[in-house]
Scaffold this active site. Sequence first.
Site, PDB file in Angstrom:
ATOM      1  N   HIS A 143      -4.615  13.883   0.930  1.00 58.40           N
ATOM      2  CA  HIS A 143      -4.874  13.013   2.071  1.00 58.40           C
ATOM      3  C   HIS A 143      -3.701  13.057   3.048  1.00 58.40           C
ATOM      4  O   HIS A 143      -3.891  13.193   4.264  1.00 58.40           O
ATOM      5  CB  HIS A 143      -5.106  11.581   1.589  1.00 58.40           C
TER       6      HIS A 143
ATOM      7  N   ASP B   4       0.846  -1.190   0.000  1.00 58.70           N
ATOM      8  CA  ASP B   4       0.000   0.000   0.000  1.00 58.70           C
ATOM      9  C   ASP B   4       0.880   1.238   0.000  1.00 58.70           C
ATOM     10  O   ASP B   4       1.783   1.379   0.833  1.00 58.70           O
ATOM     11  CB  ASP B   4      -0.906   0.000   1.231  1.00 58.70           C
TER      12      ASP B   4
ATOM     13  N   ARG C 209       0.051  16.158  13.219  1.00 51.01           N
ATOM     14  CA  ARG C 209       1.254  16.977  13.371  1.00 51.01           C
ATOM     15  C   ARG C 209       0.958  18.367  12.805  1.00 51.01           C
ATOM     16  O   ARG C 209       1.436  18.738  11.728  1.00 51.01           O
ATOM     17  CB  ARG C 209       2.441  16.364  12.614  1.00 51.01           C
TER      18      ARG C 209
END
Length: 430
Positions: free
Chosen positions: A136, A129, A145
Amino acid sequence: MTPIDETHAIDLPCWVDSAIGHPDFPVQNLPLGIFSPGDGAARPGVAIGDHILDLSAIGERLPDAVQPLLDDDSLNRILALPVADRVAQRHALSRLLCDRDAQPALTPALHAQADCILHLPARIGDYTDFYVGIHHATNVGTLFRPDNPLLPNYKYVPIGYHGRASSVRPSGVPVVRPKGQSKAPDAAEPRFGPSARLDYELELGIWIGQGNELGDPILVQNAADHIAGFCLLNDWSARDFQAWEYVPLGPFLAKNFHSTISPWVITPEALAPFRQAQPARPQGDPAPLPYLLDAQDQRHGGLALDLAVSIRTAKMRDAGMPPFRLSQSRADAMYWTAAQIVTHHASNGCNLTPGDLLGTGTISGPDQGSLGSLLEVTQGGKTPVTLPSGERRSFLEDGDEVLLEARAHREGFASIGFGECRATILPARA
């Protein structure tokens, strides 16, 4: 890149009535899959309108290179065919399905899709993946963050991690809510139990065709020849597990419990009319390193493809309500092309094999209506979405059904779709 040819003409005279104007499977598509007709054995087939054409029943009419592969119950050997043989197979199928003289012989080989079982199209040796949706990545980074949402390696490295091939399932197989560890911010220690923050991820899947030998990289200018097709991919995610476990080695139990794919392999040949330039990088972003940069891939490596995700709760199903569209995005939100993903994966000599599956990672657009996960839609659960039934969702609940869709379109060509990628959430098991 495969050229546009007569198989893409918008006015092809297909004799399968349901294929005319079909939203997913007109004769210009011809996706490959593995199906079982009734109680029959699994075998290769091609979706055409509301039907499936049994390739094993018409083998003598197909190219010599394909004929020995039609008794297989997976597409691995067909995916591994050289591009020229894949093109020859597509041309043969297009001619047969547009030739009225072939209709009497082929009609017995057609099966209604509604009466068939669709299987995984290939035996997946490995699943990787990636994380190439920059919107995104930025959105998620902002949640976790705020001062440093996008790490500096992102614009140089197609980020990815190795997933779990054994838990990939075709559309329709229910998802059992996973159990695992999570830790609330104010808790002294973690808990073990069912995920309370179950989420979907809207992705494209990339099927590997011809592989490479261990130690031999795949050059970016050759990478497209190693891609045998595309599908939809929902990489289900337990966000509460992920937040607790992902440091320092990244996703593990938060991701490997189930991934859903659409069962049809949409070939690169079918997508030839929908190729487009990879969007230019924003001013100030670095150019890809030379091993990832190819002029032709930059001109034609993108896809004119719309993606969408919808939800239908148990309450909505009981009331006969249709699925509710949560978002719609486009494949041009990918920061890296499919060829760059493949090239980077093999750049260290990693051997890819026919039937390997690569995920793009969640594809989100730049605005609120084009987000590919509930984590983004609800801002980490802070702003629940209200459904037409009056229900509110921060994350998925038992009984919820999630549907992914994709459609390629361009003026002057017949639109093609990927078919459904659908699954319903079941309660965690004791």
